[in-house]
Structure formats: C-alpha cells, structure tokens
Design a protein around this motif. Sequence first.
Motif, PDB file in Angstrom:
ATOM      1  N   ILE A   1      23.428  17.861 -30.907  1.00  0.00           N
ATOM      2  CA  ILE A   1      21.970  17.169 -31.526  1.00  0.00           C
ATOM      3  C   ILE A   1      21.316  17.162 -30.479  1.00  0.00           C
ATOM      4  CG2 ILE A   1      22.205  14.206 -31.318  1.00  0.00           C
ATOM      5  CD1 ILE A   1      24.644  14.312 -32.780  1.00  0.00           C
ATOM      6  N   SER A   2      20.719  17.296 -28.721  1.00  0.00           N
ATOM      7  CA  SER A   2      20.053  17.266 -28.208  1.00  0.00           C
ATOM      8  C   SER A   2      19.948  18.357 -28.916  1.00  0.00           C
ATOM      9  CB  SER A   2      21.041  17.062 -26.409  1.00  0.00           C
ATOM     10  OG  SER A   2      21.375  18.403 -26.633  1.00  0.00           O
ATOM     11  N   GLY A   3      20.264  19.247 -28.597  1.00  0.00           N
ATOM     12  CA  GLY A   3      18.981  20.391 -28.988  1.00  0.00           C
ATOM     13  C   GLY A   3      18.051  19.905 -30.371  1.00  0.00           C
ATOM     14  N   TYR A   4      18.820  18.916 -31.154  1.00  0.00           N
ATOM     15  CA  TYR A   4      17.394  19.067 -32.556  1.00  0.00           C
ATOM     16  C   TYR A   4      16.708  18.340 -31.650  1.00  0.00           C
ATOM     17  CZ  TYR A   4      20.817  21.242 -36.140  1.00  0.00           C
ATOM     18  OH  TYR A   4      21.631  22.068 -36.590  1.00  0.00           O
TER      19      TYR A   4
ATOM     20  N   GLY B   1       3.659  18.192 -23.647  1.00  0.00           N
ATOM     21  CA  GLY B   1       3.942  16.845 -23.706  1.00  0.00           C
ATOM     22  C   GLY B   1       4.849  16.942 -24.249  1.00  0.00           C
ATOM     23  N   GLY B   2       5.129  17.402 -25.633  1.00  0.00           N
ATOM     24  CA  GLY B   2       6.227  17.358 -26.850  1.00  0.00           C
ATOM     25  C   GLY B   2       7.447  17.879 -26.143  1.00  0.00           C
ATOM     26  N   MET B   3       7.443  18.889 -25.198  1.00  0.00           N
ATOM     27  CA  MET B   3       8.393  20.047 -24.861  1.00  0.00           C
ATOM     28  C   MET B   3       9.360  18.989 -23.689  1.00  0.00           C
ATOM     29  SD  MET B   3       7.357  23.745 -24.732  1.00  0.00           S
ATOM     30  CE  MET B   3       8.281  24.252 -23.688  1.00  0.00           C
ATOM     31  N   GLY B   4       7.903  18.582 -23.294  1.00  0.00           N
ATOM     32  CA  GLY B   4       8.711  17.038 -21.076  1.00  0.00           C
ATOM     33  C   GLY B   4       9.738  16.254 -22.410  1.00  0.00           C
ATOM     34  N   ILE B   5       8.617  15.628 -22.905  1.00  0.00           N
ATOM     35  CA  ILE B   5       9.367  14.367 -23.842  1.00  0.00           C
ATOM     36  C   ILE B   5      10.884  14.788 -24.502  1.00  0.00           C
ATOM     37  CG2 ILE B   5       9.252  13.100 -25.125  1.00  0.00           C
ATOM     38  CD1 ILE B   5       6.162  12.486 -24.599  1.00  0.00           C
ATOM     39  N   GLY B   6      10.580  15.651 -25.089  1.00  0.00           N
ATOM     40  CA  GLY B   6      11.878  16.496 -25.723  1.00  0.00           C
ATOM     41  C   GLY B   6      12.822  16.692 -24.895  1.00  0.00           C
ATOM     42  N   PHE B   7      12.492  17.427 -23.764  1.00  0.00           N
ATOM     43  CA  PHE B   7      13.550  17.809 -22.333  1.00  0.00           C
ATOM     44  C   PHE B   7      14.531  16.283 -22.159  1.00  0.00           C
ATOM     45  CE2 PHE B   7      11.262  21.766 -21.424  1.00  0.00           C
ATOM     46  CZ  PHE B   7      12.752  22.498 -21.996  1.00  0.00           C
TER      47      PHE B   7
ATOM     48  N   ILE C   1      14.310  13.489 -23.034  1.00  0.00           N
ATOM     49  CA  ILE C   1      15.016  12.649 -24.010  1.00  0.00           C
ATOM     50  C   ILE C   1      16.234  13.173 -24.537  1.00  0.00           C
ATOM     51  CG2 ILE C   1      15.274  11.610 -26.932  1.00  0.00           C
ATOM     52  CD1 ILE C   1      12.189  11.581 -27.336  1.00  0.00           C
ATOM     53  N   SER C   2      16.304  14.674 -24.741  1.00  0.00           N
ATOM     54  CA  SER C   2      17.887  15.405 -25.044  1.00  0.00           C
ATOM     55  C   SER C   2      18.336  15.410 -23.594  1.00  0.00           C
ATOM     56  CB  SER C   2      17.223  16.899 -24.716  1.00  0.00           C
ATOM     57  OG  SER C   2      16.610  17.647 -23.953  1.00  0.00           O
ATOM     58  N   ALA C   3      18.537  15.260 -22.192  1.00  0.00           N
ATOM     59  CA  ALA C   3      18.895  15.036 -20.908  1.00  0.00           C
ATOM     60  C   ALA C   3      19.842  13.203 -21.430  1.00  0.00           C
ATOM     61  CB  ALA C   3      18.262  15.277 -19.537  1.00  0.00           C
ATOM     62  N   PHE C   4      19.110  12.598 -21.253  1.00  0.00           N
ATOM     63  CA  PHE C   4      19.505  11.300 -21.493  1.00  0.00           C
ATOM     64  C   PHE C   4      20.623  10.746 -22.591  1.00  0.00           C
ATOM     65  CE2 PHE C   4      15.483   9.721 -19.715  1.00  0.00           C
ATOM     66  CZ  PHE C   4      16.689   8.666 -18.277  1.00  0.00           C
ATOM     67  N   TYR C   5      20.610  11.745 -23.748  1.00  0.00           N
ATOM     68  CA  TYR C   5      21.395  11.885 -24.990  1.00  0.00           C
ATOM     69  C   TYR C   5      22.085  12.356 -24.167  1.00  0.00           C
ATOM     70  CZ  TYR C   5      23.679  11.843 -29.487  1.00  0.00           C
ATOM     71  OH  TYR C   5      24.492  11.762 -30.031  1.00  0.00           O
ATOM     72  N   SER C   6      22.639  13.563 -23.823  1.00  0.00           N
ATOM     73  CA  SER C   6      24.029  14.055 -23.147  1.00  0.00           C
ATOM     74  C   SER C   6      24.364  13.573 -22.038  1.00  0.00           C
ATOM     75  CB  SER C   6      22.887  15.833 -22.427  1.00  0.00           C
ATOM     76  OG  SER C   6      22.480  15.796 -21.419  1.00  0.00           O
TER      77      SER C   6
END
Length: 56
Positions: A10-13, A38-44, A46-51
């Motif tokens: 899910i964090s990868g998605y 910007g999208g990659m930074g925000i994605g990293f 968000i996925s870190a907070f989710y995991s």
Amino acid sequence: MENNSETNTISGYLFVGCMFLGMALGEFLEEPGVGLMGGMGIGFIISAFYSTEKNK
C-alpha cells in the motif's frame, strides 16, 4: 508477516500515485521535472507516515 507485506504494498502504491499526480501537475504547469520531484517528495513522506502508523 502478512501485515508487513500489505503495508509495503500500500505504501508503494501511495508513492507511485503521488509521483504520477506530480507529473500530471507538472505537465499542466509546463514544468514536468519540478512536478515529478515534488510528487516523489510528497510520495516518500506519505508512504513513510503510512508505514509508521501501520507498524505501531
């Protein structure tokens, strides 16, 4: 072990989704490189907070 695998998936998605949204926004604003970064930074982030939240 199943929960950790599900969290990683899910964090990868989330990361890939944010990356594509950033690319789309960058194309719209005629700055695809900036949008992608910007999208990659925000994605990293968000996925870190989710995991982190799922592993508590």
